[in-house]
Write an enzyme that holds these catalytic residues in place. Structure first.
Site, PDB file in Angstrom:
ATOM      1  N   HIS A  12      18.753  -1.183 -10.139  1.00 55.95           N
ATOM      2  CA  HIS A  12      17.914  -2.134  -9.377  1.00 55.95           C
ATOM      3  C   HIS A  12      16.596  -1.501  -8.933  1.00 55.95           C
ATOM      4  CE1 HIS A  12      20.507  -0.655  -5.751  1.00 55.95           C
ATOM      5  NE2 HIS A  12      19.415   0.088  -5.848  1.00 55.95           N
ATOM      6  N   HIS A  59      18.689  -1.485   1.535  1.00 55.13           N
ATOM      7  CA  HIS A  59      17.939  -0.229   1.663  1.00 55.13           C
ATOM      8  C   HIS A  59      17.086  -0.221   2.928  1.00 55.13           C
ATOM      9  CE1 HIS A  59      18.881  -0.443  -2.650  1.00 55.13           C
ATOM     10  NE2 HIS A  59      18.590   0.823  -2.766  1.00 55.13           N
ATOM     11  N   HIS A 193      21.019   9.058 -10.114  1.00 56.20           N
ATOM     12  CA  HIS A 193      19.662   9.312  -9.613  1.00 56.20           C
ATOM     13  C   HIS A 193      19.705   9.952  -8.233  1.00 56.20           C
ATOM     14  CE1 HIS A 193      20.359   5.233  -7.977  1.00 56.20           C
ATOM     15  NE2 HIS A 193      19.220   5.217  -7.305  1.00 56.20           N
ATOM     16  N   GLU A 240      25.421   4.777  -5.560  1.00 52.35           N
ATOM     17  CA  GLU A 240      25.396   3.312  -5.751  1.00 52.35           C
ATOM     18  C   GLU A 240      26.397   2.857  -6.815  1.00 52.35           C
ATOM     19  OE1 GLU A 240      20.709   2.605  -4.463  1.00 52.35           O
ATOM     20  OE2 GLU A 240      21.245   2.584  -6.575  1.00 52.35           O
TER      21      GLU A 240
END
Ligand code: DHB
Ligand code: FE
Length: 280
Positions: A12, A59, A193, A240
């Site tokens: 995303h 977030h 990531h 995530e």
């Protein structure tokens, strides 16, 4: 009863939203990424689900470090998109489905998942970017939505095993909903990531490949990892992955893979996407 037809997962990364606004689909950097999505869009055109239950992490837009639920479920008539700081153009609101939301909330609490229910909720890039990738006409809203927010931000994060069980409880909730509507489950974020610290830019292709394999055939294998393992193997924001695990848990039937795409890097992230079909 409502029927879960399948699951979609996708990274995303906010830069994708910007690339969509600038129509950079044929750009050399973006093409191998965007080329992964037409099969998912076509699968959705063919299967035409009525509702999308979107599993993602907020977030800092809707929840911040001062108050951060482990699991939260939206129960609003619509969800407004606000730019949380990436400079993305705010998109029109997404319609909710309060009836299904309240059924899920009641069923989940009965199942001993003490979620936070949210009758007002803003949605950030982790919700809007996947919706734009899967339904590219951003002026239309072809599905009702139920946002489900998982804490991947402030430790302690929920264990992968707990996330798989939470997904299974979501699956039971939806399939006990008295409706003939069809539902797709979307899990967003990942794959490997890390955005900050000395390992910023960290990507682990081997681990990502293994996750894409196991998410189809053996999600219990992923549930055996600890959060510490996942952070080590996939990076701090690679955690995530637990959103994908929740999505997979909700697929109640025999699961087959329809399509996948994997491309390194988009921004700082290994961009992965999958389309899974849920057979009775
Ligand atoms: C990036 C990835 C994310 O998952 C996110 O939430 C923000 C930024 C990135 O790679 O730039
Ligand atoms: Fe993210």
């Amino acid at each position: 009863m409502a029927k879960i037809i399948g699951g979609l997962s996708t990274s995303h990364i906010p830069a994708i939203g910007n690339a969509i606004s600038r129509e950079m689909f044929e750009d050399e950097y973006w093409k191998p990424f965007f080329d992964g999505y037409p099969p998912a869009q076509q699968w959705l055109e063919k299967t035409k689900p009525d509702i999308a239950v979107v599993i993602y992490n907020d977030h800092g837009l809707n929840f911040f470090l001062d108050k951060l639920p482990t699991f939260a479920v939206g129960a609003a008539p619509e969800y407004t998109n606000v730019d949380e700081g990436w400079g993305l153009e705010p998109l029109p609101p997404y319609p909710g489905d309060p009836d299904l939301s309240w059924h899920m909330i009641e069923s989940l609490v009965e199942d001993e998942f003490d979620i936070t229910s949210c009758q007002e909720m803003h949605v950030d890039h982790a919700f809007t970017v996947p919706m734009s990738l899967f339904w590219p006409d951003r002026s239309k809203r072809p599905v009702k939505t139920v946002p489900v927010v998982v804490n991947t931000v402030q430790h302690p994060l929920p264990k992968p095993a707990r996330c798989l069980a939470f997904g299974q409880a979501i699956g039971r909730a939806i399939e006990s909903y008295d409706s003939d509507e069809t539902v797709v489950i979307i899990g967003t974020g990942g794959l490997s990531h890390q955005l900050d610290g000395t390992r910023a830019g960290f990507i682990n292709k081997d681990f990502d490949m293994m996750c894409m394999e196991k998410i189809v055939s053996d999600p219990e294998a992923l549930a055996k990892y600890s959060i510490h393992d996942i952070v080590e193997l996939a990076g701090a924001q690679g955690a995530e992955l637990i959103n994908w695990i929740v999505m997979r848990g909700a697929l109640t039937g025999k699961v087959s893979e329809v399509h996948r795409n994997y491309h390194i890097p988009i921004s700082n992230t290994a961009a992965g996407m999958m389309v899974l079909e849920n057979q009775a």
